[in-house]
Write an enzyme that holds these catalytic residues in place. Structure first.
Site, PDB file in Angstrom:
ATOM      1  N   HIS A 123       0.836  12.304  -3.275  1.00 20.84           N
ATOM      2  CA  HIS A 123       1.158  11.338  -2.232  1.00 20.84           C
ATOM      3  C   HIS A 123       1.062   9.936  -2.830  1.00 20.84           C
ATOM      4  CE1 HIS A 123       1.164  14.355   0.931  1.00 20.84           C
ATOM      5  NE2 HIS A 123       0.037  14.837   0.429  1.00 20.84           N
ATOM      6  N   ASP A 124       1.455   8.947  -2.049  1.00 23.85           N
ATOM      7  CA  ASP A 124       1.450   7.561  -2.500  1.00 23.85           C
ATOM      8  C   ASP A 124       0.122   7.181  -3.149  1.00 23.85           C
ATOM      9  OD1 ASP A 124       2.760   4.576  -1.891  1.00 23.85           O
ATOM     10  OD2 ASP A 124       0.588   4.596  -1.685  1.00 23.85           O
ATOM     11  N   ASP A 153       5.335   4.646  -2.857  1.00 25.50           N
ATOM     12  CA  ASP A 153       6.474   5.310  -2.212  1.00 25.50           C
ATOM     13  C   ASP A 153       7.694   4.395  -2.139  1.00 25.50           C
ATOM     14  OD1 ASP A 153       5.229   7.698  -1.819  1.00 25.50           O
ATOM     15  OD2 ASP A 153       5.039   7.543   0.343  1.00 25.50           O
TER      16      ASP A 153
END
Length: 346
Positions: A123-124, A153
């Site tokens: 994830h980010d 992102d």
């Protein structure tokens, strides 16, 4: 617009890839979002501005063949899947670039196409952590605090990928050849932070982080770092004595570098933003930022229509790319494609 005539296929994904496609669409590209048929959950893409939707089952051989055929007539493919997915579908860059040597094949992933973590989920916050940037986003004695998922992102991923696509398109005007873009969000976030790396020897990062400054004439020089905690308390107490509007009235027209912290409900009505038309409203009364930067001769002309429904333009797109009505009917009967016809509002 600057990208008028450009044909882009965006394989539906989350966050960064939709932003990349929306940027290209805002500046004139004809972007087709290739959506899944029968998605397991409601569609979460809110960055469909200016795009059309084609619902296609890539897991079916006929669906993969259809995408391959679409890529023959496309300039750009934006691919956001995990490592190896496209190869398993028979749609890897070696295959598609052989079919269309001018294709720009943009691969947008968290960790990139090679390396220890290439096949890992993330994830980010993971990409930001691995880039070194997250360690800088903290106050003294506190844990790092990521700024939602903007840096990795969207900035390091979506924006950097769009930049890579434009550069590859420019190079193609000289070579006549397409190429593969390996857009890693880790590397994109790190590249954004180049100033942090290039300024390591300037002494800027040796002092406590996040303490702020005070401009009171009775306080010591603002570069006296040891006095910052005391200065912070002093300036906080001063600012607490007036409202935001009162301080704006005092500082407007000066070079004191003071601006109000605006909420998302306030930004569009702020005088500066209104004068520049920095925010726009679509036909659903939704407010969003106007595309940036502003080009003098060929500015972006964003669509004011609502985002497309999944499969809303399936038949229209396939006809445009050379499929016959009979071929489309066959794909539909075999459940390889889907149509979505919006209901009329009476």
């Amino acid at each position: 617009m600057a990208l008028s005539g450009l044909r882009v296929l965006e394989l539906a994904g989350l966050a960064p890839a939709p932003l990349c496609g929306m940027i290209l669409a805002d500046f004139g590209a004809r972007v087709v979002r290739v959506d899944r048929t029968n998605p397991p959950a409601p569609h979460a893409d809110v960055q469909g501005r200016g795009k059309r939707s084609l619902a296609l089952d890539l897991k079916r051989a006929a669906g993969a063949a259809a995408l391959k055929r679409l890529c023959r007539g496309a300039d750009v493919l934006i691919e956001p899947f995990r490592h190896g997915v496209m190869e398993r579908l028979g749609l890897g860059p070696e295959v598609l670039l052989q079919e269309n040597p001018k294709l720009i094949y943009a691969r947008l992933t968290g960790f990139g196409q090679t390396g220890k973590y290439a096949k890992s989920a993330g994830h980010d916050i993971n990409y930001l952590a691995l880039s070194g940037v997250l360690s800088k986003l903290a106050r003294k004695g506190e844990n790092p605090f990521p700024p939602v998922n903007l840096l990795a992102d969207f900035a390091g991923g979506g924006v950097m990928c769009a930049l890579g696509i434009v550069m590859a398109l420019y190079e193609r005007t000289r070579s006549g050849k397409g190429q593969i873009i390996d857009a890693s969000m880790v590397e994109g976030a790190a590249y954004l932070s180049s100033f942090l790396w290039k300024s390591q020897n300037l002494g800027l990062w040796e002092r406590p982080q996040g303490l702020g400054l005070d401009s009171d004439n009775q306080l010591l020089n603002q570069l006296s770092f040891s006095e910052w905690p005391k200065m912070k308390k002093k300036i906080a107490s001063v600012f607490a004595q007036k409202t935001q509007a009162e301080w704006c009235s005092i500082f407007d027209g000066t070079d004191a570098c003071v601006t109000p912290v605006l909420s998302v409900d306030q930004v569009a009505s702020h005088q500066h933003n209104k004068q520049r038309g920095s925010f726009i409203k679509n036909d659903q009364e939704e407010i969003s930022p106007r595309p940036a930067p502003l080009l003098s001769r060929t500015p972006a002309v964003p669509s004011f229509k609502r985002d497309p429904f999944i499969g809303e333009h399936t038949e229209e797109i396939l006809l445009e790319y050379g499929f016959t009505e009979e071929e489309i009917a066959k794909l539909y009967s075999d459940k390889v494609i889907e149509f979505s016809i919006p209901e009329a509002k009476l």
